[in-house]
Enzyme design. Structure first.
Site: not given
Ligand code: XMP
Length: 509
Positions: A51, A78-79, A165, A167, A223, A365
């Site tokens: 964050g 992290c945060y 991070h 990710e 969708d 998506k």
């Protein structure tokens, strides 16, 4: 499932995508989620995202620290790690300088999350605070030259922290760490597949709806088509779709949709022809936001009137996707920066006093496309590029007239045909034409012409939040330009849009 607490990092959707790529289901919730809700979700593990705030900022995001006592493994990133340290009795302080970018990680213990990570590896850092004192029972598991606590753990309580991070792409061994967390620490199974999701969702819809009726606004996009087919699988003829022809659609759109959904899939659709109403309301209007407002307003009226004819409907279904949900949740309390106001969430159901069903609200998506394929939606519907609700109205710059619509429709049809035949349709997020309010001089045969200009727009993107103009081969652009100018009366010039988003947007209006 894995619960991800959103502390506002720009990367939190990425964490979700990585977890799902491991075929583990996950959900992102704001920090305001309370302990009872968390317990009810029965997560196998919790990830605290990064964050932008400092733990000492006023109003910095905080989740109930009792999560650390649930016996559920927690990974703080992290945060999220700093929050863990702060909540567990350690100390976080401001770093003398922000650390941002690549760092060389040295792993101290090649166990736990680092069991199959190299001793030295690159990671991506982005933080202004550092850990000065570990909470009791925690040990440092990795360091970088500037960060003495780059990773920590308390294996007894299954609590882990990463200052970097894992990710992002820039941490090449990050996936290995996430996988160790999911499978070794949390004991997750690789069970999240589209087939299992479809099965669960269909039975959930059946259970929620019972014998009642459902209405769905069908646009023909992927969708709403996937939503329609899922609900149809669950409750068959209790579902009625409403398709509003607003006169701003592409060539033969309504007819093609009827063919694909009604004929092949036996879904009940009411087609409402409202072209006249929309065009009348748009007469003389050039301002893009006014166009959008008018179209939205007339759509509501037309849709409500049609839905009113369906007696005893109790539910309204919508094809809302996860990024929209995260964005709108964030707008109402969560910390992720609000990027655009969304048109699908809210509005209609409240006015119509219907209960909402959104079976795609936790999907991205690309997952919706996989789901569509898994439940048997035809390829040409699964692989449709997005098309905006206000349709060609926001691709005709200036006033919308029947004549200009006809020109753009023809150009759009030729363009898409050329793009498809060249094998580019699926590679592009969107490709379309824009009719400009300009005329230019040309020469055709021996004649001077003074005609319209169209712009071709083709972009690549993952989620429409950012986009890059597509590097289409010159040969293809030449072919498209030739066909358009030769075959569409009223167009004598074609230009190619080379703007990215940001700072441009995908649509011109
Ligand atoms: P922009 O132009 O903001 O578009 O980069 C991002 C994505 O949203 C679509 N778009 C809309 N869709 N109603 C819609 O349903 C709208 O008013 C609207 N405006 C843009 C656009 O086609 C792209 O996919």
């Amino acid at each position: 499932m894995i619960l991800i607490i959103d502390f506002g990092s720009q990367y939190n959707q990425l964490i979700a995508r990585r977890v799902r790529a491991c075929r583990v289901y996950c959900q992102i919730e704001p920090p305001s989620v309370n302990l009872d809700q968390i317990v009810a979700m029965q997560p196998e593990g919790i990830i605290l995202s990064g964050g932008p705030a400092s733990i000492y900022d006023d109003g910095s995001a905080k989740v109930d620290p009792a999560i650390f006592s649930l016996g559920v493994p927690v990974l703080g990133i992290c945060y999220g790690m700093q929050f863990m340290v702060h909540a567990m009795g350690g100390r976080v302080v401001r770093a003398s300088r922000r650390e941002y970018g690549f760092a060389q990680l040295t792993v101290k213990r090649r166990r736990g999350l680092f069991a199959d990570v190299d001793k030295h590896t690159t990671v991506w850092m982005s933080h202004g605070d550092v850990i000065d004192r570990l909470p009791p029972d925690f040990a440092v598991t990795a360091v970088t030259p500037n960060t003495p606590v780059a990773a920590m753990s308390c294996s007894r309580r299954k609590l882990f922290g990463l200052q970097f991070h894992p990710e992002v792409h820039h941490t090449p061994q990050g996936m290995k760490m996430l996988r160790r967390f999911l499978f070794d620490v949390c004991g997750c199974k690789r069970s999240w597949t589209m087939k299992s999701f479809a099965r669960d969702t269909v039975s959930e819809i059946r259970h929620t709806v019972g014998g009642k009726k459902v209405i769905l606004g069908l646009s023909g996009g992927v969708d709403s088509s996937v939503t329609a087919l899922l609900i149809h699988r669950a409750i068959g003829k209790q579902l009625t779709c409403i398709f509003v022809d607003n006169g701003l659609l592409r060539l033969d759109e309504a007819a093609k949709l009827r063919e694909r959904l009604t004929r092949h899939l036996d879904i009940r659709i009411r087609f409402v022809r409202a072209q006249g109403r929309f065009l009348k309301a748009l007469k003389g209007v050039s301002d893009p936001e006014k166009k959008r407002k008018i179209i939205g307003h007339v759509f509501m009226q037309v849709f409500e009137a049609e839905a009113g004819k369906i007696k005893d409907a109790e539910f309204l279904a919508q094809g809302t996707l996860y990024p929209d949900v995260i964005e709108s949740v964030s707008a109402f309390g969560g910390p992720t920066a609000m990027i655009k106001s969304h048109h699908n969430v809210g509005g209609l159901p409240k006015r119509m006093k219907l209960k909402l069903i959104e079976p795609l609200r936790y999907l991205f998506k690309d997952e919706v496309r996989k789901l569509g394929a898994a439940i048997g939606l035809p390829d040409e519907l699964v692989w449709r590029q997005p098309f905006p609700g206000p349709g060609l109205a926001i691709r005709i710059i200036g006033e919308i007239t029947r004549r200009r619509l006809a020109v753009l429709r023809q150009v759009d049809d030729l363009l898409l045909d050329g793009i498809r035949k060249a094998g580019y349709y699926r590679k592009l997020w969107q490709s379309f034409a824009v009719l400009l309010p300009l005329k230019s001089v040309g020469v055709m045969g021996d004649q001077r012409t003074y005609e319209n200009i169209v712009a071709i727009r083709a972009v690549t993107s993952k989620d429409a939040m950012t986009a890059d103009w597509a590097r289409l081969p010159h040969k293809l652009l030449a072919h498209l330009s030739n066909r358009i100018i030769n075959e569409v009366r009223g167009v004598n010039r074609v230009v190619y849009d080379i703007s990215s988003k940001p700072p441009g947007t995908i649509e011109w209006e």
